[in-house]
Scaffold this active site. Structure first.
Site, PDB file in Angstrom:
ATOM      1  N   GLU A 145      -9.613  -2.699  -6.128  1.00 43.44           N
ATOM      2  CA  GLU A 145      -9.638  -2.637  -4.658  1.00 43.44           C
ATOM      3  C   GLU A 145      -9.833  -4.038  -4.065  1.00 43.44           C
ATOM      4  O   GLU A 145      -9.162  -4.419  -3.106  1.00 43.44           O
ATOM      5  CB  GLU A 145     -10.719  -1.673  -4.172  1.00 43.44           C
ATOM      6  CG  GLU A 145     -10.403  -0.203  -4.434  1.00 43.44           C
ATOM      7  CD  GLU A 145      -9.207   0.319  -3.633  1.00 43.44           C
ATOM      8  OE1 GLU A 145      -8.931  -0.222  -2.545  1.00 43.44           O
ATOM      9  OE2 GLU A 145      -8.539   1.252  -4.115  1.00 43.44           O
TER      10      GLU A 145
ATOM     11  N   ASP B  42       0.832  -1.206   0.000  1.00 40.18           N
ATOM     12  CA  ASP B  42       0.000   0.000   0.000  1.00 40.18           C
ATOM     13  C   ASP B  42       0.868   1.257   0.000  1.00 40.18           C
ATOM     14  O   ASP B  42       0.500   2.264  -0.611  1.00 40.18           O
ATOM     15  CB  ASP B  42      -0.997   0.013   1.168  1.00 40.18           C
ATOM     16  CG  ASP B  42      -2.248   0.814   0.813  1.00 40.18           C
ATOM     17  OD1 ASP B  42      -2.835   0.543  -0.259  1.00 40.18           O
ATOM     18  OD2 ASP B  42      -2.607   1.732   1.562  1.00 40.18           O
TER      19      ASP B  42
HETATM   20  C1  MP5 Z   1      -6.260   3.958  -0.940  1.00 42.91           C
HETATM   21  C2  MP5 Z   1      -5.126   3.252  -0.517  1.00 42.91           C
HETATM   22  C3  MP5 Z   1      -6.634   5.289  -0.390  1.00 42.91           C
HETATM   23  N1  MP5 Z   1      -4.293   3.736   0.405  1.00 42.91           N
HETATM   24  N2  MP5 Z   1      -4.860   2.028  -1.049  1.00 42.91           N
HETATM   25  C4  MP5 Z   1      -5.662   1.505  -1.977  1.00 42.91           C
HETATM   26  C5  MP5 Z   1      -5.336   0.180  -2.568  1.00 42.91           C
HETATM   27  N3  MP5 Z   1      -6.755   2.157  -2.400  1.00 42.91           N
HETATM   28  C6  MP5 Z   1      -7.059   3.365  -1.890  1.00 42.91           C
HETATM   29  O1  MP5 Z   1      -5.689   6.269  -0.741  1.00 42.91           O
HETATM   30  P1  MP5 Z   1      -5.032   7.216   0.386  1.00 42.91           P
HETATM   31  O2  MP5 Z   1      -4.071   8.091  -0.311  1.00 42.91           O
HETATM   32  O3  MP5 Z   1      -4.296   6.309   1.348  1.00 42.91           O
HETATM   33  O4  MP5 Z   1      -6.144   7.959   1.048  1.00 42.91           O
END
Ligand code: MP5
Length: 207
Positions: free
Chosen positions: A196, A45
């Site tokens: 996702e 992530d």
């Molecule tokens: C986010 C994330 C949200 N961190 N990871 C994935 C796979 N999808 C969405 O983005 P953020 O920048 O952490 O708010």
């Protein structure tokens, strides 16, 4: 019913459910997630968020001036988030200089490709990505230490409010978009939802 983010959520409720309700998050809530699974998610992530930050930079470059404040606020929060990820990884002695797994790589390539799409498509994808984490981390309910810190980062009321404003901005430009642009926005929403789900599954498989 006019073309809105709410309509996308209703039309694709099943795929959205799969994007936001996953055993990975349920097991964080229960405290039974394995450290290998959680750490895989954390590193991948971080690598995702680096590319997400670049994507938001491109969203800003395409946005109307009256959307700048919200997007710039998002970018400022990302500066903090990248620092936070590095701290979390250091605490767990994780190496962030790691290869992206295929799912992460594909998602990052998709975010790059969004840069050539009309702004309403980019705004819809941006909102969907943020909503996925907002709902995903919120829906299981209270999480135990150490997962509560993660759940709170994306589930807190301020973040929920930010995601609502992203939705308003996307709705505003979707209203006046041409039918083919609306179609592309719908395709982007579905693609984000699938990515996702796959991202949670990727981390879950590490167990
Ligand atoms: C986010 C994330 C949200 N961190 N990871 C994935 C796979 N999808 C969405 O983005 P953020 O920048 O952490 O708010």
């Amino acid at each position: 019913m006019s073309f809105t983010c709410t309509k996308l959520l209703l039309t694709h409720s099943q795929i959205w459910h799969a994007a936001t309700i996953h055993p990975f998050l349920q097991q964080c809530h229960l405290g039974t997630i394995k450290s290998e699974q959680f750490n895989t998610w954390l590193v991948q992530d971080y690598l995702f968020v680096v590319e997400f930050t670049r994507m938001v930079g491109r969203v800003l470059a395409s946005a109307p001036l009256d959307h700048f404040d919200v997007i710039l606020g998002g970018l400022a929060a990302l500066q903090d988030e990248l620092t936070w990820f590095k701290q979390k990884a250091a605490q767990r002695q994780l190496n962030l200089d790691t290869k992206k797994q295929a799912t992460c790589q594909e998602y990052c390539e998709y975010m790059h490709s969004l840069g050539t799409k009309p702004y309403p498509v980019q705004a819809t994808a941006f909102w969907a990505m943020e909503l996925a984490y907002n709902q995903g981390w919120q829906l299981p309910g209270e999480m135990p230490v150490p997962y509560n810190e993660f759940a709170n980062r994306w589930g807190n009321p301020g973040f929920t409010e930010y995601v609502k404003i992203l939705e308003q901005q996307a709705d505003e430009v979707l209203q006046t978009a041409a039918a083919d642009v609306q179609q592309q926005a719908e395709e982007a929403f579905v693609k984000v939802a699938k990515f996702e789900h796959n991202f949670w599954q990727m981390a879950f498989n590490a167990g």
